[in-house]
Design a protein around this motif. Structure first.
Motif, PDB file in Angstrom:
ATOM      1  N   ILE A  23       0.884  -1.376  -0.081  1.00  0.00           N
ATOM      2  CA  ILE A  23       0.027  -0.056   0.148  1.00  0.00           C
ATOM      3  C   ILE A  23       1.042   1.066   0.000  1.00  0.00           C
ATOM      4  O   ILE A  23       0.515   2.191  -0.436  1.00  0.00           O
ATOM      5  CB  ILE A  23      -0.932  -0.048   1.219  1.00  0.00           C
ATOM      6  CG1 ILE A  23      -2.022  -1.023   1.073  1.00  0.00           C
ATOM      7  CG2 ILE A  23      -1.776   1.256   1.330  1.00  0.00           C
ATOM      8  CD1 ILE A  23      -2.831  -1.482   2.398  1.00  0.00           C
ATOM      9  N   ASP A  24       1.952   1.284   1.036  1.00  0.00           N
ATOM     10  CA  ASP A  24       2.754   2.707   1.091  1.00  0.00           C
ATOM     11  C   ASP A  24       3.403   2.764  -0.445  1.00  0.00           C
ATOM     12  O   ASP A  24       3.711   3.916  -0.928  1.00  0.00           O
ATOM     13  CB  ASP A  24       3.787   2.167   2.164  1.00  0.00           C
ATOM     14  CG  ASP A  24       3.225   2.361   3.452  1.00  0.00           C
ATOM     15  OD1 ASP A  24       2.113   2.780   3.453  1.00  0.00           O
ATOM     16  OD2 ASP A  24       3.613   2.023   4.373  1.00  0.00           O
ATOM     17  N   ASN A  35      -8.821   3.129  -0.113  1.00  0.00           N
ATOM     18  CA  ASN A  35     -10.141   3.391   0.252  1.00  0.00           C
ATOM     19  C   ASN A  35     -10.857   2.553   1.150  1.00  0.00           C
ATOM     20  O   ASN A  35     -11.927   2.970   1.961  1.00  0.00           O
ATOM     21  CB  ASN A  35     -10.893   2.826  -1.122  1.00  0.00           C
ATOM     22  CG  ASN A  35     -10.754   4.034  -2.385  1.00  0.00           C
ATOM     23  OD1 ASN A  35     -10.241   4.935  -2.126  1.00  0.00           O
ATOM     24  ND2 ASN A  35     -11.150   3.531  -3.517  1.00  0.00           N
ATOM     25  N   PHE A  36     -10.289   1.462   1.519  1.00  0.00           N
ATOM     26  CA  PHE A  36     -10.713   0.589   2.733  1.00  0.00           C
ATOM     27  C   PHE A  36      -9.724  -0.121   3.031  1.00  0.00           C
ATOM     28  O   PHE A  36      -8.724  -0.541   2.741  1.00  0.00           O
ATOM     29  CB  PHE A  36     -11.791  -0.266   1.997  1.00  0.00           C
ATOM     30  CG  PHE A  36     -12.414  -1.213   3.004  1.00  0.00           C
ATOM     31  CD1 PHE A  36     -13.528  -0.788   4.035  1.00  0.00           C
ATOM     32  CD2 PHE A  36     -12.092  -2.444   3.278  1.00  0.00           C
ATOM     33  CE1 PHE A  36     -13.859  -1.616   4.831  1.00  0.00           C
ATOM     34  CE2 PHE A  36     -12.565  -3.408   4.228  1.00  0.00           C
ATOM     35  CZ  PHE A  36     -13.491  -2.793   5.049  1.00  0.00           C
ATOM     36  N   GLN A  37      -9.659  -0.523   4.421  1.00  0.00           N
ATOM     37  CA  GLN A  37      -8.591  -1.191   5.138  1.00  0.00           C
ATOM     38  C   GLN A  37      -9.383  -1.840   6.305  1.00  0.00           C
ATOM     39  O   GLN A  37      -9.872  -1.188   7.163  1.00  0.00           O
ATOM     40  CB  GLN A  37      -7.312  -0.425   5.743  1.00  0.00           C
ATOM     41  CG  GLN A  37      -6.442  -1.433   6.196  1.00  0.00           C
ATOM     42  CD  GLN A  37      -5.142  -0.858   6.497  1.00  0.00           C
ATOM     43  OE1 GLN A  37      -4.276  -0.584   5.381  1.00  0.00           O
ATOM     44  NE2 GLN A  37      -4.777  -0.571   7.796  1.00  0.00           N
ATOM     45  N   GLU A  38      -9.208  -3.543   6.575  1.00  0.00           N
ATOM     46  CA  GLU A  38      -9.608  -4.031   7.509  1.00  0.00           C
ATOM     47  C   GLU A  38      -8.612  -4.935   8.178  1.00  0.00           C
ATOM     48  O   GLU A  38      -8.058  -5.673   7.470  1.00  0.00           O
ATOM     49  CB  GLU A  38     -11.152  -4.930   7.285  1.00  0.00           C
ATOM     50  CG  GLU A  38     -11.514  -5.778   8.361  1.00  0.00           C
ATOM     51  CD  GLU A  38     -12.913  -6.454   7.981  1.00  0.00           C
ATOM     52  OE1 GLU A  38     -12.606  -7.460   7.987  1.00  0.00           O
ATOM     53  OE2 GLU A  38     -13.848  -5.801   7.539  1.00  0.00           O
ATOM     54  N   HIS A  48      -8.349  -7.316   4.579  1.00  0.00           N
ATOM     55  CA  HIS A  48      -8.904  -6.802   3.287  1.00  0.00           C
ATOM     56  C   HIS A  48      -8.562  -5.404   3.236  1.00  0.00           C
ATOM     57  O   HIS A  48      -8.663  -4.517   3.890  1.00  0.00           O
ATOM     58  CB  HIS A  48     -10.287  -7.055   3.086  1.00  0.00           C
ATOM     59  CG  HIS A  48     -10.747  -6.813   1.829  1.00  0.00           C
ATOM     60  ND1 HIS A  48     -10.723  -7.565   0.619  1.00  0.00           N
ATOM     61  CD2 HIS A  48     -11.492  -5.490   1.412  1.00  0.00           C
ATOM     62  CE1 HIS A  48     -11.090  -6.675  -0.563  1.00  0.00           C
ATOM     63  NE2 HIS A  48     -11.813  -5.679   0.132  1.00  0.00           N
ATOM     64  N   ALA A  49      -8.059  -5.009   2.125  1.00  0.00           N
ATOM     65  CA  ALA A  49      -7.877  -3.653   1.884  1.00  0.00           C
ATOM     66  C   ALA A  49      -7.914  -3.464   0.306  1.00  0.00           C
ATOM     67  O   ALA A  49      -7.909  -4.228  -0.317  1.00  0.00           O
ATOM     68  CB  ALA A  49      -6.421  -3.078   2.061  1.00  0.00           C
ATOM     69  N   LEU A  60      -6.314  -6.189  -1.754  1.00  0.00           N
ATOM     70  CA  LEU A  60      -5.206  -6.915  -1.434  1.00  0.00           C
ATOM     71  C   LEU A  60      -5.271  -7.493   0.031  1.00  0.00           C
ATOM     72  O   LEU A  60      -6.207  -6.809   0.740  1.00  0.00           O
ATOM     73  CB  LEU A  60      -3.942  -6.373  -1.504  1.00  0.00           C
ATOM     74  CG  LEU A  60      -4.007  -4.892  -0.804  1.00  0.00           C
ATOM     75  CD1 LEU A  60      -2.428  -4.505  -0.524  1.00  0.00           C
ATOM     76  CD2 LEU A  60      -4.414  -3.568  -1.762  1.00  0.00           C
ATOM     77  N   ALA A  61      -4.428  -8.191   0.500  1.00  0.00           N
ATOM     78  CA  ALA A  61      -4.386  -8.822   1.847  1.00  0.00           C
ATOM     79  C   ALA A  61      -3.175  -9.591   2.142  1.00  0.00           C
ATOM     80  O   ALA A  61      -2.467  -9.768   1.328  1.00  0.00           O
ATOM     81  CB  ALA A  61      -5.591  -9.903   2.255  1.00  0.00           C
TER      82      ALA A  61
END
Length: 124
Positions: A23-24, A35-38, A48-49, A60-61
């Motif tokens: 992500i970075d 937009n989303f991250q869990e 999940h992202a 991605l995860a």
């Protein structure tokens, strides 16, 4: 077809050993937005992202014992392949194919810090 606003009919889903690092990397190199991250309940690992690059979503995860790392080859158009290439290398990517001018544009290939291959191209 009823698809969520930030989704497309087909989206890559990457399972990697360090989703936060990916992500970075995508933020710094391709201007991605998260937009989303869990996170997983038991760890700080990503369950999940979703990142957005222009109008495209990548899901991605973090890899698990059940779901091992599954990297991919991704082709991406950018405004300036030279800048994206240099920024990628500065952020942990390794060179796969040097920058060159091809009939379809200025292009190169890199492997990101978690093992995905990105084919970076700009068209002038």
């Amino acid at each position: 077809m009823n698809i969520p606003k930030t989704h497309q009919a087909v989206m890559p889903y990457l399972i990697v050993d360090d989703a936060s690092r990916l992500i970075d990397f995508a933020k710094k190199v391709f201007g991605a937005t998260l937009n989303f991250q869990e996170l997983r309940d038991d760890t700080k690992k990503i369950r999940h992202a979703e990142i957005q690059i222009d109008e495209c979503t990548i899901m991605l995860a973090d890899a698990t014992e059940e779901f091992k790392q599954q990297t991919a080859n991704l082709f991406i158009y950018v405004d300036d392949a030279d800048t994206a290439y240099a920024t990628a290398l500065d952020n942990g990517a390794t060179n796969l194919i040097e920058l060159s001018d091809q009939e379809y544009g200025r292009t190169c290939g890199i492997t990101d810090p978690v093992g995905n291959v990105w084919w970076i191209t700009s068209v002038k």
